[in-house]
Design an enzyme around this catalytic site. Structure first.
Site, PDB file in Angstrom:
ATOM      1  N   ASP A 121      20.049  37.944  23.712  1.00 13.90           N
ATOM      2  CA  ASP A 121      21.365  38.096  23.096  1.00 13.90           C
ATOM      3  C   ASP A 121      21.278  39.299  22.171  1.00 13.90           C
ATOM      4  O   ASP A 121      20.466  39.308  21.235  1.00 13.90           O
ATOM      5  CB  ASP A 121      21.757  36.846  22.303  1.00 13.90           C
ATOM      6  CG  ASP A 121      22.014  35.651  23.198  1.00 13.90           C
ATOM      7  OD1 ASP A 121      22.292  35.838  24.392  1.00 13.90           O
ATOM      8  OD2 ASP A 121      21.939  34.511  22.689  1.00 13.90           O
ATOM      9  N   HIS A 129      25.176  38.593  25.935  1.00 12.93           N
ATOM     10  CA  HIS A 129      24.104  37.938  26.701  1.00 12.93           C
ATOM     11  C   HIS A 129      23.742  38.758  27.938  1.00 12.93           C
ATOM     12  O   HIS A 129      24.604  39.083  28.757  1.00 12.93           O
ATOM     13  CB  HIS A 129      24.536  36.534  27.133  1.00 12.93           C
ATOM     14  CG  HIS A 129      23.472  35.822  27.923  1.00 12.93           C
ATOM     15  ND1 HIS A 129      22.647  34.863  27.369  1.00 12.93           N
ATOM     16  CD2 HIS A 129      23.089  35.947  29.219  1.00 12.93           C
ATOM     17  CE1 HIS A 129      21.811  34.425  28.307  1.00 12.93           C
ATOM     18  NE2 HIS A 129      22.052  35.079  29.432  1.00 12.93           N
ATOM     19  N   HIS A 135      16.852  31.935  28.688  1.00 11.78           N
ATOM     20  CA  HIS A 135      16.170  32.232  27.430  1.00 11.78           C
ATOM     21  C   HIS A 135      14.807  31.524  27.383  1.00 11.78           C
ATOM     22  O   HIS A 135      13.837  32.076  26.853  1.00 11.78           O
ATOM     23  CB  HIS A 135      17.011  31.771  26.240  1.00 11.78           C
ATOM     24  CG  HIS A 135      18.135  32.688  25.892  1.00 11.78           C
ATOM     25  ND1 HIS A 135      17.953  33.864  25.195  1.00 11.78           N
ATOM     26  CD2 HIS A 135      19.472  32.584  26.120  1.00 11.78           C
ATOM     27  CE1 HIS A 135      19.123  34.450  25.001  1.00 11.78           C
ATOM     28  NE2 HIS A 135      20.065  33.698  25.554  1.00 11.78           N
ATOM     29  N   GLU A 146      30.158  36.364  27.846  1.00 12.25           N
ATOM     30  CA  GLU A 146      29.577  36.697  26.534  1.00 12.25           C
ATOM     31  C   GLU A 146      29.107  38.147  26.543  1.00 12.25           C
ATOM     32  O   GLU A 146      28.127  38.482  27.211  1.00 12.25           O
ATOM     33  CB  GLU A 146      28.401  35.767  26.229  1.00 12.25           C
ATOM     34  CG  GLU A 146      28.801  34.297  26.145  1.00 12.25           C
ATOM     35  CD  GLU A 146      27.606  33.357  26.001  1.00 12.25           C
ATOM     36  OE1 GLU A 146      27.833  32.184  25.679  1.00 12.25           O
ATOM     37  OE2 GLU A 146      26.451  33.797  26.217  1.00 12.25           O
TER      38      GLU A 146
END
EC number: 3.4.13.22
Length: 254
Positions: A155, A236, A148, A233
């Site tokens: 996300d 993500h 990130h 996740e």
């Protein structure tokens, strides 16, 4: 009230124009950003945004350092790829919704400090009902470095194209509980809420047929534009296509 919603045809047309037109300056410098970065809102305003770390409804229970505004910022090739995925999804009646994009390094450090501090986990009942924060490093939910901060990770979730924008939640039931009790993020069930530290958040976890279909739709749309999902996740994704030389950044989100 947020005003009248545009028609589905108008939304699709906007996304298709955005996905094929390089709007705005070639450099982020004209927008007060480092060279190569852009604000997603200026690249594709049809993509929904709910940047969670700019407010208190996140796993830390407070606004995260470095987030001065609720804005998605990304390297231009990453934003362009998201816009192309958005155009494809809008044509099928769906839309992307981003929860985090570029993340300053100071924010990543604050997550590490939070996980290692003795302070009570005030938001555990929502975001981590079964996994103590002291275990989240070992289990892969928190890391000391993040893509990130490079501007290549996002996300993102999925909503119906015509549904109204939902405000950022202020409270919710456990993130892996029944759909009706979770944070209201979308009319679509994704199996868990965003940022849920729980086994059910793993992309391949056993979830309801509707949630499985929604996860698969999101993964397919982003994989077609060179995004790779993080297996723990469902929300993500890392961009794997060509970008400028990469480095971690710490400029604030504003």
């Amino acid at each position: 009230m947020r005003g009248r919603q545009p028609s589905a045809a108008a939304i699709v047309a906007l996304a298709l124009v955005s996905a094929t037109t390089m709007a705005g300056p070639a450099s982020g410098q004209a927008a007060g950003l480092p060279d190569g970065f852009v604000r997603l809102r200026e690249r594709d305003p049809s993509i929904r945004q709910d940047i969670r770390y700019a407010g208190p409804f996140n796993f830390t229970g407070r606004r995260v350092p470095g987030y001065l505004a609720a804005e998605c910022i990304l390297l231009r090739p990453v934003a362009d790829a998201l816009a192309r995925a958005q155009a494809r999804l809008l044509a099928d009646g769906y839309s992307l919704k981003v929860y985090d994009c570029y993340r300053p390094e100071r924010a990543v450090r604050s997550f590490v400090d939070w996980a290692q501090s003795p302070e009570p986990d005030r938001m555990a009942r929502v975001f981590s009902p079964e996994i103590p924060k002291s275990q989240q490093f070992a289990l892969g939910y928190i890391a000391k470095r993040s893509r990130h901060s490079v501007g290549t990770a996002v996300d993102v979730g999925l909503v119906r194209a015509g549904e109204p924008d939902l405000p950022t939640p202020t409270d919710a039931g456990r993130c892996d509980g029944p759909f009706a009790g979770r944070a209201r993020e979308s009319s679509l069930d994704m199996g868990t809420a965003f940022d849920c530290s729980a086994p059910a958040s793993a992309t391949a976890a056993t979830v309801s047929p509707a949630a499985r279909a929604n996860r698969d739709r999101l993964v397919r749309a982003l994989a077609a534009e060179a995004f790779r999902n993080y297996r723990l996740e469902w929300w993500h994704f890392d961009f794997t296509g060509p970008t400028p030389p990469q480095r971690a950044w710490d400029f604030p989100v504003r």
